[in-house]
Motif scaffolding. Sequence first.
Motif, PDB file in Angstrom:
ATOM      1  N   UNK A 191     -73.538  20.653 -13.931  1.00 49.53           N
ATOM      2  CA  UNK A 191     -73.359  22.105 -13.823  1.00 49.53           C
ATOM      3  C   UNK A 191     -72.082  22.551 -14.528  1.00 49.53           C
ATOM      4  N   UNK A 192     -70.995  21.813 -14.335  1.00 45.74           N
ATOM      5  CA  UNK A 192     -69.725  22.162 -14.984  1.00 45.74           C
ATOM      6  C   UNK A 192     -69.824  22.035 -16.501  1.00 45.74           C
ATOM      7  N   UNK A 229     -78.815  28.362 -11.688  1.00 45.95           N
ATOM      8  CA  UNK A 229     -78.079  28.187 -12.949  1.00 45.95           C
ATOM      9  C   UNK A 229     -78.562  26.985 -13.738  1.00 45.95           C
ATOM     10  N   UNK A 230     -78.909  25.915 -13.035  1.00 48.55           N
ATOM     11  CA  UNK A 230     -79.451  24.727 -13.712  1.00 48.55           C
ATOM     12  C   UNK A 230     -80.831  25.019 -14.294  1.00 48.55           C
ATOM     13  N   UNK A 278     -79.785  19.143 -28.887  1.00 47.07           N
ATOM     14  CA  UNK A 278     -80.500  20.069 -28.006  1.00 47.07           C
ATOM     15  C   UNK A 278     -81.468  19.337 -27.090  1.00 47.07           C
ATOM     16  N   UNK A 279     -82.184  18.358 -27.621  1.00 50.06           N
ATOM     17  CA  UNK A 279     -83.111  17.582 -26.799  1.00 50.06           C
ATOM     18  C   UNK A 279     -82.335  16.849 -25.706  1.00 50.06           C
ATOM     19  N   UNK A 322     -80.650  16.569 -19.990  1.00 49.78           N
ATOM     20  CA  UNK A 322     -79.578  16.555 -18.984  1.00 49.78           C
ATOM     21  C   UNK A 322     -79.760  17.716 -18.010  1.00 49.78           C
ATOM     22  N   UNK A 323     -80.112  18.893 -18.529  1.00 50.05           N
ATOM     23  CA  UNK A 323     -80.356  20.044 -17.653  1.00 50.05           C
ATOM     24  C   UNK A 323     -81.520  19.759 -16.709  1.00 50.05           C
TER      25      UNK A 323
END
Length: 140
Positions: free
Chosen positions: A11-12, A73-74, A119-120, A125-126
Motif C-alpha cells: 500500500x505504501x 485503495x488496493x 506495469x505487469x 503486486x497490486x
Amino acid sequence: MIATFITYIIAATFALLWAYIALPKLARLKSFGRILGSQAIPKWTVPILTWLIPLLEICAVCLLLFPETMLLGLYFSFGLMLIFTLYVSGIIFQIYDIYPSSSGALFKRMTWRKHLKINIGLTGIALVGVLMEQFNLFRN
C-alpha cells in the motif's frame, strides 16, 4: 504479522508511486494535456483525462493512507495499473494508429517493452495486495 507488514508495504509503495506521478501532472497541467494530446486516445477525451488521471491517482493515495480504506485503495491501484498495462500493451502490439512517446517522468527513458514489463509486475503486486488484504491470506 508478516502478511500485515507486506500488505502495508504494498500500500505504501503504491501511495508513493501515485503521488510521484500525479503531483507533477497537476503542477504542469497544460504540459500534461499536450502530452495526452499526442497519445493514442480520442482528442475529445484529452481535456477530461488531463484532470481525471491525476485526480484518480491522488484519490488512490488518499485511500491507501488509511487502514479503513486501504483495501479499496488496493483495488483502485490494481484497476489503474490494469488500465495502464492494457494501454501500453496496445502500443506494443500496434493496435493504435499512432505510436506515442512515453509521457511519465518515471518511464521517459524506457522502451515501451520495458514499461510493459514494469506495469505487469506492478499490476501483479497490486493484485497480491488485494488478495492478501481481502482474504486475510497468510495471516494466523
